[in-house]
Design an enzyme around this catalytic site. Sequence first.
Site, PDB file in Angstrom:
ATOM      1  N   TYR A  51       1.336  -4.911  -0.913  1.00 56.31           N
ATOM      2  CA  TYR A  51       1.078  -5.813   0.037  1.00 56.31           C
ATOM      3  C   TYR A  51       0.413  -7.040  -0.365  1.00 56.31           C
ATOM      4  O   TYR A  51      -0.308  -7.847   0.552  1.00 56.31           O
ATOM      5  CB  TYR A  51       0.174  -4.972   1.158  1.00 56.31           C
ATOM      6  CG  TYR A  51       1.287  -3.914   1.930  1.00 56.31           C
ATOM      7  CD1 TYR A  51       1.988  -4.535   3.031  1.00 56.31           C
ATOM      8  CD2 TYR A  51       0.941  -2.745   1.828  1.00 56.31           C
ATOM      9  CE1 TYR A  51       2.679  -3.615   3.742  1.00 56.31           C
ATOM     10  CE2 TYR A  51       1.820  -1.746   2.575  1.00 56.31           C
ATOM     11  CZ  TYR A  51       2.459  -2.418   3.652  1.00 56.31           C
ATOM     12  OH  TYR A  51       3.409  -1.451   4.372  1.00 56.31           O
ATOM     13  N   ASN A 114       1.464   2.258  11.802  1.00 55.10           N
ATOM     14  CA  ASN A 114       2.595   2.345  12.799  1.00 55.10           C
ATOM     15  C   ASN A 114       4.010   2.917  12.063  1.00 55.10           C
ATOM     16  O   ASN A 114       5.191   2.419  12.351  1.00 55.10           O
ATOM     17  CB  ASN A 114       2.763   0.617  13.033  1.00 55.10           C
ATOM     18  CG  ASN A 114       2.870  -0.093  11.849  1.00 55.10           C
ATOM     19  OD1 ASN A 114       2.929   0.371  10.642  1.00 55.10           O
ATOM     20  ND2 ASN A 114       3.295  -1.564  12.037  1.00 55.10           N
TER      21      ASN A 114
END
Length: 140
Positions: A51, A114
Site C-alpha cells: 500500500y 471492507n
Amino acid sequence: MAGNRTFTMIKPDAVKNGHIGAILNQINAAGFKILALKYTHLSAEKAGAFYEVHKERPFYGELVEFMSSGPIVAAILEKENAIEDFRKLIGATNPAEAAEGTIRANYATSIGENAVHGADSDENAIIEGSFHFAGTEIFG
Ligand code: GDP
C-alpha cells in the site's frame, strides 16, 4: 484496449468472518476465472510495501495494521473488461455506499475493513499480481 486481468485480495475481516467460500463463489458466478490463488498472511512490512501509494494518506497506519492482522486470500482473475467489471462487482470503498448485492455490501463492515481489494488499473493489476505471485503460480 481494456485488459482482461485483475488482482484481488479477500481481506482479513472477511477471512475471519468465514466468507472466503462465498466471496470466491460470487466472483466465479460473475464470470471471472481464477488464474492464481494464495492463502497467506502479510507481515506489516509487506502490507506497507503493497500500500506504498497510500503512504501519505491519514489512514495508512490503520490500513497496514489491518491488512497484516490476519490471513488474506490473494488472486489473479481473468474476464473481459476485468478491472471495471470487478470494481463494479465489489462496490464502493465505503460499504454504506456500496450498491446492493455487491461484495462489499454483502460482506464488508466499515470503510477500512471492507472485505475485498480490487486493482484500479491494468498497470496496477500487473504490479500487484507480481507482488504476490511468481510466474509459475499463474495459470492462464
Ligand atoms: P479502494 O480502491 O476502493 O480499495 O479504495 P482506496 O484505494 O481509496 O483505499 C484503499 C483501502 O484503504 C480501502 O479499500 C480501505 O481498506 C482503506 N481505506 C480507505 N479509506 C479509508 C478510511 O477513511 N479509513 C480507513 N481506516 N481505511 C480506509
